[in-house]
Design an enzyme around this catalytic site. Sequence first.
Site, PDB file in Angstrom:
ATOM      1  N   THR A  33      -3.792 -34.752  48.727  1.00  0.00           N
ATOM      2  CA  THR A  33      -4.552 -33.504  48.829  1.00  0.00           C
ATOM      3  C   THR A  33      -4.600 -32.706  47.540  1.00  0.00           C
ATOM      4  OG1 THR A  33      -2.605 -32.276  49.620  1.00  0.00           O
ATOM      5  CG2 THR A  33      -3.993 -33.344  51.285  1.00  0.00           C
ATOM      6  N   LEU A  34      -3.853 -33.131  46.513  1.00  0.00           N
ATOM      7  CA  LEU A  34      -3.902 -32.456  45.214  1.00  0.00           C
ATOM      8  C   LEU A  34      -5.051 -32.958  44.343  1.00  0.00           C
ATOM      9  CD1 LEU A  34      -0.075 -32.450  44.492  1.00  0.00           C
ATOM     10  CD2 LEU A  34      -1.490 -30.386  44.640  1.00  0.00           C
ATOM     11  N   GLU A 103       5.784 -29.790  47.940  1.00  0.00           N
ATOM     12  CA  GLU A 103       6.159 -31.112  48.436  1.00  0.00           C
ATOM     13  C   GLU A 103       7.544 -31.142  49.094  1.00  0.00           C
ATOM     14  OE1 GLU A 103       4.035 -33.298  48.628  1.00  0.00           O
ATOM     15  OE2 GLU A 103       2.591 -33.155  46.977  1.00  0.00           O
TER      16      GLU A 103
END
Length: 206
Positions: A33-34, A103
């Site tokens: 998703t980064l 994270e």
Amino acid sequence: GARGCRAGVKRMIFPASVGGAMQALNVVFVYGTLKRGLYNSKFLSSGAGAALIGTAKTHTKLPLITDEYYVPYLLKMPGVGQQISGEVYAVSDEVLGKLDELEGVPNYYIRERLPIKDLKLEMCEKRGTKLVEQLDALKPWVYMMPEERVTEEHLTKEFMAHYCPQQHFENYIPRAQRSKKHISNNLTGVQVPPQAPHLAAQYLSV
């Protein structure tokens, strides 16, 4: 399909003196998703202490899976799965700290250096440069789930080579909208699940 998974690429300008930037900044490989245009890409936006270097693959095969919210997980089980496609960024210490928090390092994920291959720069048209050779030999930081957290359930899921933007836009559920019991909402004081000692070995390619 494959065509639907091709995200539009905007060429980004990397700061001058890239070699110096590599020494001053941290290099990170991201696969979920980064990546550009996806939900958490705001953490790596230009001008926020981060700059895109290019795209690459992990040199090692690793299992990349998703859960019911299309949250990606990269499992630290070298030799299992596929070589993972992603993006390489140079980030400041401050941004690296924010990524660690996102994270769940060290309670949930770990951050380790892994070799990459097939680097394609976004800041120049030609690939045959000394810079590419230098970066190809680099081991950027990669976020992974440590082997002791990997369960049998994780290993029943499909192992992907890349996290698909189209599927992300159709299926991804942000953290705030997930069940309060989901692991992403309980990253403080996470307990390591029980695991058979032979779990990883039985999935390794012979």
